[in-house]
Motif scaffolding. Sequence first.
Motif, PDB file in Angstrom:
ATOM      1  N   GLY A   1      -8.953  -0.525  -9.587  1.00  0.00           N
ATOM      2  CA  GLY A   1      -8.718   0.875  -9.922  1.00  0.00           C
ATOM      3  C   GLY A   1      -9.569   1.843  -9.122  1.00  0.00           C
ATOM      4  O   GLY A   1      -9.544   3.051  -9.357  1.00  0.00           O
ATOM      5  N   LEU A   2     -10.313   1.331  -8.134  1.00  0.00           N
ATOM      6  CA  LEU A   2     -11.213   2.188  -7.360  1.00  0.00           C
ATOM      7  C   LEU A   2     -10.511   2.932  -6.227  1.00  0.00           C
ATOM      8  O   LEU A   2     -11.057   3.886  -5.685  1.00  0.00           O
ATOM      9  N   SER A   3      -9.336   2.479  -5.831  1.00  0.00           N
ATOM     10  CA  SER A   3      -8.683   3.109  -4.685  1.00  0.00           C
ATOM     11  C   SER A   3      -7.179   3.171  -4.870  1.00  0.00           C
ATOM     12  O   SER A   3      -6.598   2.446  -5.667  1.00  0.00           O
ATOM     13  N   GLY A   4      -6.581   4.080  -4.100  1.00  0.00           N
ATOM     14  CA  GLY A   4      -5.138   4.252  -4.116  1.00  0.00           C
ATOM     15  C   GLY A   4      -4.763   5.718  -4.171  1.00  0.00           C
ATOM     16  O   GLY A   4      -5.345   6.486  -4.937  1.00  0.00           O
ATOM     17  N   GLY A   5      -3.852   6.124  -3.294  1.00  0.00           N
ATOM     18  CA  GLY A   5      -3.337   7.487  -3.327  1.00  0.00           C
ATOM     19  C   GLY A   5      -3.984   8.459  -2.367  1.00  0.00           C
ATOM     20  O   GLY A   5      -3.410   9.507  -2.082  1.00  0.00           O
ATOM     21  N   ASP A   6      -5.161   8.139  -1.867  1.00  0.00           N
ATOM     22  CA  ASP A   6      -5.839   9.084  -0.971  1.00  0.00           C
ATOM     23  C   ASP A   6      -5.125   9.211   0.370  1.00  0.00           C
ATOM     24  O   ASP A   6      -5.095  10.284   0.971  1.00  0.00           O
ATOM     25  N   ALA A   7      -4.570   8.120   0.864  1.00  0.00           N
ATOM     26  CA  ALA A   7      -3.855   8.153   2.150  1.00  0.00           C
ATOM     27  C   ALA A   7      -2.668   9.106   2.077  1.00  0.00           C
ATOM     28  O   ALA A   7      -2.463   9.940   2.965  1.00  0.00           O
TER      29      ALA A   7
ATOM     30  N   VAL B   1      -5.397   9.236  10.734  1.00  0.00           N
ATOM     31  CA  VAL B   1      -6.425   8.895   9.747  1.00  0.00           C
ATOM     32  C   VAL B   1      -5.773   8.459   8.434  1.00  0.00           C
ATOM     33  O   VAL B   1      -6.167   7.448   7.834  1.00  0.00           O
ATOM     34  N   ALA B   2      -4.775   9.209   7.984  1.00  0.00           N
ATOM     35  CA  ALA B   2      -4.074   8.866   6.738  1.00  0.00           C
ATOM     36  C   ALA B   2      -3.415   7.494   6.854  1.00  0.00           C
ATOM     37  O   ALA B   2      -3.444   6.691   5.912  1.00  0.00           O
ATOM     38  N   SER B   3      -2.818   7.223   8.011  1.00  0.00           N
ATOM     39  CA  SER B   3      -2.169   5.928   8.217  1.00  0.00           C
ATOM     40  C   SER B   3      -3.195   4.799   8.208  1.00  0.00           C
ATOM     41  O   SER B   3      -2.932   3.709   7.683  1.00  0.00           O
ATOM     42  N   SER B   4      -4.356   5.057   8.771  1.00  0.00           N
ATOM     43  CA  SER B   4      -5.428   4.059   8.753  1.00  0.00           C
ATOM     44  C   SER B   4      -5.869   3.772   7.319  1.00  0.00           C
ATOM     45  O   SER B   4      -6.043   2.609   6.922  1.00  0.00           O
ATOM     46  N   MET B   5      -6.036   4.822   6.534  1.00  0.00           N
ATOM     47  CA  MET B   5      -6.424   4.648   5.133  1.00  0.00           C
ATOM     48  C   MET B   5      -5.342   3.922   4.348  1.00  0.00           C
ATOM     49  O   MET B   5      -5.629   3.109   3.465  1.00  0.00           O
ATOM     50  N   ALA B   6      -4.084   4.196   4.687  1.00  0.00           N
ATOM     51  CA  ALA B   6      -2.964   3.574   3.980  1.00  0.00           C
ATOM     52  C   ALA B   6      -3.025   2.055   4.079  1.00  0.00           C
ATOM     53  O   ALA B   6      -2.800   1.336   3.096  1.00  0.00           O
ATOM     54  N   VAL B   7      -3.328   1.562   5.264  1.00  0.00           N
ATOM     55  CA  VAL B   7      -3.383   0.113   5.473  1.00  0.00           C
ATOM     56  C   VAL B   7      -4.474  -0.520   4.621  1.00  0.00           C
ATOM     57  O   VAL B   7      -4.271  -1.568   3.996  1.00  0.00           O
ATOM     58  N   VAL B   8      -5.648   0.113   4.560  1.00  0.00           N
ATOM     59  CA  VAL B   8      -6.746  -0.473   3.795  1.00  0.00           C
ATOM     60  C   VAL B   8      -6.486  -0.352   2.298  1.00  0.00           C
ATOM     61  O   VAL B   8      -6.940  -1.194   1.514  1.00  0.00           O
ATOM     62  N   GLU B   9      -5.753   0.668   1.891  1.00  0.00           N
ATOM     63  CA  GLU B   9      -5.342   0.747   0.486  1.00  0.00           C
ATOM     64  C   GLU B   9      -4.379  -0.376   0.148  1.00  0.00           C
ATOM     65  O   GLU B   9      -4.441  -0.964  -0.951  1.00  0.00           O
ATOM     66  N   VAL B  10      -3.481  -0.697   1.064  1.00  0.00           N
ATOM     67  CA  VAL B  10      -2.561  -1.825   0.858  1.00  0.00           C
ATOM     68  C   VAL B  10      -3.361  -3.125   0.756  1.00  0.00           C
ATOM     69  O   VAL B  10      -3.086  -3.985  -0.091  1.00  0.00           O
ATOM     70  N   ASN B  11      -4.365  -3.265   1.607  1.00  0.00           N
ATOM     71  CA  ASN B  11      -5.217  -4.452   1.546  1.00  0.00           C
ATOM     72  C   ASN B  11      -5.900  -4.557   0.188  1.00  0.00           C
ATOM     73  O   ASN B  11      -5.933  -5.634  -0.420  1.00  0.00           O
ATOM     74  N   ALA B  12      -6.430  -3.441  -0.299  1.00  0.00           N
ATOM     75  CA  ALA B  12      -7.131  -3.451  -1.586  1.00  0.00           C
ATOM     76  C   ALA B  12      -6.192  -3.756  -2.743  1.00  0.00           C
ATOM     77  O   ALA B  12      -6.612  -4.254  -3.784  1.00  0.00           O
TER      78      ALA B  12
ATOM     79  N   GLU C   1     -13.447  -1.475  -0.699  1.00  0.00           N
ATOM     80  CA  GLU C   1     -12.781  -0.226  -1.075  1.00  0.00           C
ATOM     81  C   GLU C   1     -13.674   0.985  -0.809  1.00  0.00           C
ATOM     82  O   GLU C   1     -13.311   1.880  -0.052  1.00  0.00           O
ATOM     83  N   CYS C   2     -14.825   1.046  -1.447  1.00  0.00           N
ATOM     84  CA  CYS C   2     -15.756   2.157  -1.259  1.00  0.00           C
ATOM     85  C   CYS C   2     -17.046   1.614  -0.671  1.00  0.00           C
ATOM     86  O   CYS C   2     -17.639   0.699  -1.262  1.00  0.00           O
ATOM     87  N   PRO C   3     -17.470   2.113   0.475  1.00  0.00           N
ATOM     88  CA  PRO C   3     -16.945   3.232   1.271  1.00  0.00           C
ATOM     89  C   PRO C   3     -15.991   2.818   2.385  1.00  0.00           C
ATOM     90  O   PRO C   3     -15.718   3.596   3.284  1.00  0.00           O
ATOM     91  N   CYS C   4     -15.505   1.588   2.322  1.00  0.00           N
ATOM     92  CA  CYS C   4     -14.763   0.999   3.445  1.00  0.00           C
ATOM     93  C   CYS C   4     -13.543   1.809   3.858  1.00  0.00           C
ATOM     94  O   CYS C   4     -13.274   1.991   5.056  1.00  0.00           O
ATOM     95  N   ILE C   5     -12.758   2.273   2.887  1.00  0.00           N
ATOM     96  CA  ILE C   5     -11.523   2.977   3.215  1.00  0.00           C
ATOM     97  C   ILE C   5     -11.815   4.265   3.977  1.00  0.00           C
ATOM     98  O   ILE C   5     -11.173   4.577   4.987  1.00  0.00           O
ATOM     99  N   LYS C   6     -12.811   5.003   3.528  1.00  0.00           N
ATOM    100  CA  LYS C   6     -13.156   6.255   4.213  1.00  0.00           C
ATOM    101  C   LYS C   6     -13.830   5.979   5.555  1.00  0.00           C
ATOM    102  O   LYS C   6     -13.771   6.809   6.466  1.00  0.00           O
ATOM    103  N   ARG C   7     -14.449   4.834   5.701  1.00  0.00           N
ATOM    104  CA  ARG C   7     -14.998   4.479   7.016  1.00  0.00           C
ATOM    105  C   ARG C   7     -13.889   4.106   7.995  1.00  0.00           C
ATOM    106  O   ARG C   7     -14.062   4.254   9.212  1.00  0.00           O
TER     107      ARG C   7
END
Length: 301
Positions: A72-78, A100-111, A223-229
């Motif tokens: 529940g820590l990530s999702g939707g930011d991308a 940047v959004a596309s990059s975040m999207a992939v890591v959200e899918v991973n999470a 997830e945090c801070p990985c997605i934003k990194r």
Amino acid sequence: MHMNHATFATGAALAVYCTEERISFAEAMLRREMELSGSAEDELRAEMYKNLVTMRASIQKGLSEKMESVSGLSGGDATRLFRYAQRRGSFCGVNTCRAVASSMAVVEVNAAMGLIVAAPTAGASGILPGVLVECGQANGWTDAQLVDGLFTAGAIGLLFSKNATVSGADGGCQAETGVAAAMAAGALVEISGGSPHQVLDAAAMAIKNVLGLICDPVAGLVECPCIKRNALGACNAMLCADMALCGITSLIPFDEVVDTMRIVGHDIRSEYRETARGGLAATPTGKEVAKRVRRNLGRRD
């Protein structure tokens, strides 16, 4: 004459080979893989194309579906950033925000336990696809060019793997999102017609920008801070590609930067190398989040 893959040990040697043979990093990597695997070029290209297809699918999934991780820590930011990118006035500009959004999207899918391509790792899996796919769309690059970009990125990643590390547990986040940004930056430069030395300059500058970056995952999750990194890594890659293409060089040569990254990574205390015992993971909020996650996952504190 095909390269003896044993000489593919440093960036300098690779650049000399490419210059002498008048070939790209992508072609050099293909020749190496053909030697090692015995596979034909079209087979290797087809295999790499599958990676491109998977990368595109993970971007699309992350931007079109409601992604939420098990924790529940990530999702939707991308998606939030991608929509924001369509508006006028974003400080980074539309293309950068979309990448940047596309990059975040992939890591959200991973999470969220979805299918991604580790490039070079799952924790840094968003940077290369986000940058390549979105820049490819903005510039009208063909799939063949993007596949070449992936081979170029692979060559750069290989050099880091051989001479340093791509593991957060071994070298901190500089070895994950840093190397991913270096791979992406080099790929952008080569697709754009840059020289072998410009490819290496872009990759070197990308690492220098995050030299010493720690790995401090909150609750031990990617997830945090990985997605934003990954978001930062996408910007880093695009900026370094632009700098190299305009003629800015890295004062410290690529191979010396790689050596330095390895040394710095080993000097980083274990608390800051993926153990979740330091950095953001050790903050009061980070500790509370970890407790909450363990409760939600049915674990004992």
